[in-house]
Design an enzyme around this catalytic site. Structure first.
Site, mmCIF file in Angstrom:
data_model
loop_
_atom_site.group_PDB
_atom_site.id
_atom_site.type_symbol
_atom_site.label_atom_id
_atom_site.label_comp_id
_atom_site.label_asym_id
_atom_site.label_seq_id
_atom_site.Cartn_x
_atom_site.Cartn_y
_atom_site.Cartn_z
ATOM 1 N N LYS A 1 55.992 38.457 53.589
ATOM 2 C CA LYS A 1 55.901 39.721 54.328
ATOM 3 C C LYS A 1 54.800 39.635 55.385
ATOM 4 C CE LYS A 1 54.985 44.626 53.702
ATOM 5 N NZ LYS A 1 54.759 45.747 52.788
ATOM 6 N N GLU B 1 48.894 30.549 49.702
ATOM 7 C CA GLU B 1 49.758 29.577 49.004
ATOM 8 C C GLU B 1 50.988 29.248 49.838
ATOM 9 O OE1 GLU B 1 48.512 32.399 47.773
ATOM 10 O OE2 GLU B 1 48.229 32.323 45.597
ATOM 11 N N GLY C 1 56.107 44.340 48.751
ATOM 12 C CA GLY C 1 56.508 42.976 48.390
ATOM 13 C C GLY C 1 57.354 42.929 47.126
ATOM 14 N N ARG C 2 56.919 43.631 46.080
ATOM 15 C CA ARG C 2 57.645 43.558 44.803
ATOM 16 C C ARG C 2 58.917 44.396 44.800
ATOM 17 N NH1 ARG C 2 52.735 45.676 44.645
ATOM 18 N NH2 ARG C 2 52.384 47.849 44.059
ATOM 19 N N GLU D 1 51.690 44.999 38.650
ATOM 20 C CA GLU D 1 51.067 45.121 39.974
ATOM 21 C C GLU D 1 51.176 46.569 40.460
ATOM 22 O OE1 GLU D 1 50.859 41.657 42.895
ATOM 23 O OE2 GLU D 1 52.198 42.984 43.971
ATOM 24 N N HIS E 1 62.306 32.101 17.828
ATOM 25 C CA HIS E 1 61.706 30.902 17.226
ATOM 26 C C HIS E 1 60.309 30.670 17.772
ATOM 27 C CE1 HIS E 1 65.527 29.942 15.334
ATOM 28 N NE2 HIS E 1 66.042 30.492 16.416
ATOM 29 N N LYS F 1 41.297 36.371 46.065
ATOM 30 C CA LYS F 1 41.675 35.625 47.275
ATOM 31 C C LYS F 1 40.425 35.332 48.117
ATOM 32 C CE LYS F 1 46.189 37.921 47.880
ATOM 33 N NZ LYS F 1 46.988 38.785 48.744
#
Ligand code: F6P
Length: 510
Positions: free
Chosen positions: A182, A188, A246-247, A332, A363, A480
């Site tokens: 965005k 990253e 963003g999400r 978030e 399990h 950040k």
């Protein structure tokens, strides 16, 4: 915990009918059983009164009217617009990226799509492409007679191991990179994109348009920051808007890899499924409004019963990335400790959301869910009828696998509720452990879209009840900034001004 599920079922013969509902999503449906939760009609009544007191309906309507409900960033919250077939601003942009997706689907030279993005620019497409893999693997071959299906890769982590493992499988001439960000500033993603471009050039690619193997043909960007994409050397850019968080961005061009995977028609069906859920959320009375019922339950568990986490157990391997997707969506959005005016909250907010696909989880951590000291509500998400292509296993085997899967989901929910007290000692199961059972009649683009929208609205509901702004994420910023300060110190060894622990770690690395 005063409510007893066994007694509540005995006291209310209509409990299952009352606490379950089905929502039509086009030709399909989503069914939800809430009856194994630690609530009864009286508790439900007080929760709905709480929602009314919090002004939930007015706040929901304000979102649908595009008011700037993201007050800390002074923005509207518009992901719902992205799936509204009437929205005149959104539709042309949608048409453009879907046209591009079709071009790529028809291009036999492209065999690998690498989506480079993180957070909302990765989790949504990665989750949805995997969820709809039965539409992905065969669609290109079936629809246009191509010899092999496209492979989809998602690179998010700054750990170079991830990118390197993907690049090892690809060739520049047959790869399309989607740089999804965005802001087009996320550290990253920018580093992964630069390294991908360097690999492309080192393996015969050009960046000045001088050959067919050029970044202009093999790289595209999805961003609201088109000038940064241009500076990077990308000429094909699909935009979206700052009012898409963003999400919440899978519905925008951030979903490009999904659109390439499933095609124009299915992507529009994905949007239509979400839109059907929007209509339900907008119009159903609170007591029959599924996102409202789920959101109120979340608030009740967190604040009244003081439960600290919720386990997501998709009994569908295709939905295996759902827990990771929901971690960002819920934690978030609602992991906040001040209200929307910045005042400290006096109630707890987002629980820890975690989980893993069933039956694998059985399990691993189900031991704790059944006999541990903490009560953790479990959310089973199942698919009634399998739609995946049977490939090398025949339909009788598929049916057998699916019966085993569903039987395990039902049995786990039953065991959590009923327990087993006769055995005593180590073999004792206390029972009365709550769960919700969500069932899609089939896993299709429509039902997946509706499921995601259901969760988005549920998060909105609990956010309103807590009085927080669910649409900002200032909590991700500090780390950040500190990483930027630390990175050069890893080379120089300079530890001046750092705390003792970080200094010690820096020394251990140097
Ligand atoms: O983790 C913080 C965050 O801002 C998320 O909200 C977002 O989805 C992600 O980073 C990626 O951001 P961008 O799409 O701008 O690269």
């Amino acid at each position: 915990m005063s409510l007893h599920l066994k007694e509540s079922f005995a006291a209310d013969p209509q409990r299952f009918e009352h606490f379950s509902q089905s929502i039509s999503i086009g030709q399909h449906s989503i069914f939800c059983d809430l009856s194994k939760n630690l609530i009864d009609r009286k508790i439900e009544f007080t929760l709905i009164a709480r929602a009314a007191r919090a002004g939930l309906e007015a706040k929901r309507d304000a979102m649908f009217k595009s008011e700037a409900i993201n007050n800390t960033e002074d923005r509207a919250v518009g992901h719902i617009r992205l799936r509204d077939p009437q929205d005149a601003e959104v539709r042309p942009v949608l048409d453009t990226f879907l046209d591009y997706a079709e071009t790529i689907r028809a291009d036999d030279a492209i065999t690998d799509i690498i989506n480079i993005g993180i957070g909302g620019s990765d989790l949504g497409p990665a989750f949805a492409v995997r969820a709809l893999d039965q539409f992905v693997l065969y669609s290109k071959a079936m629809q246009i007679g191509a010899s092999k299906p496209i492979r989809y890769h998602f690179v998010s982590n700054v750990d170079g191991h991830e990118l390197s493992a993907v690049l090892r499988q690809c060739k520049p001439a047959s790869t399309l990179f989607i740089i999804a960000s965005k802001t087009f500033t996320t550290a990253e993603t920018m580093l992964n994109a630069a390294t991908a471009r360097a690999w492309f050039v080192a393996n015969g690619g050009t960046t000045d348009g001088s050959s067919a193997l050029d970044t202009s043909r093999h790289f595209c960007a999805v961003t609201t920051n088109s000038s940064a994409a241009k500076d990077f050397g990308i000429s094909t850019t699909f935009g979206f808007w700052d009012w898409v968080g963003g999400r919440y961005s899978i519905w925008s061009a951030i979903g490009l890899s999904l659109a390439i995977a499933i095609g124009d028609v299915a992507f529009r069906a994905f949007l239509a499924g979400a839109h059907a859920m929007d209509e339900h959320f907008k119009t159903a009375p609170l007591a029959q409004n599924l996102p409202v019922r789920l959101g109120l339950l979340d608030v009740y568990y967190r604040n009244d019963l003081k439960l600290t986490s919720r386990c997501i157990a998709p009994y569908s391997s295709a939905l295996g990335r759902l827990p990771a997707y929901l971690q960002q969506l819920e934690m978030e959005s609602n992991g906040k400790s001040v209200d929307s005016n910045g005042k400290p909250l006096t109630v707890s907010t987002s629980p820890v959301v975690w989980g893993e696909a069933g039956t694998n989880g059985q399990h691993a951590f189900f031991q704790m869910l059944h006999q541990g000291t903490d009560v953790i509500p479990v959310e089973f998400v199942a698919v009634k009828t399998p739609t995946y292509d049977t490939g090398n296993i025949n339909t009788a085997s598929q049916a057998k696998h699916h019966q085993a899967l569903l039987a395990n989901a039902l049995a786990q929910a039953q065991a959590l509720m009923l327990g087993h007290c006769d055995a005593g000692g180590h073999k004792n199961f206390a029972g009365n452990r709550p769960s919700t059972f969500i069932m899609l009649d089939a896993l299709t683009p429509e039902t997946l879209g509706a499921l995601i929208a259901l969760y988005e609205h549920r998060v909105f509901v609990s956010g309103v009840l807590w009085g927080i702004n669910s649409f900002d994420q200032f909590g991700v910023e500090l780390g950040k900034v500190l990483a930027k300060d630390i990175e050069p110190r890893l080379v120089s060894g300079d530890a001046s001004g750092l705390d003792a622990s970080t200094t010690g770690l820096l020394k251990a690395i140097n």
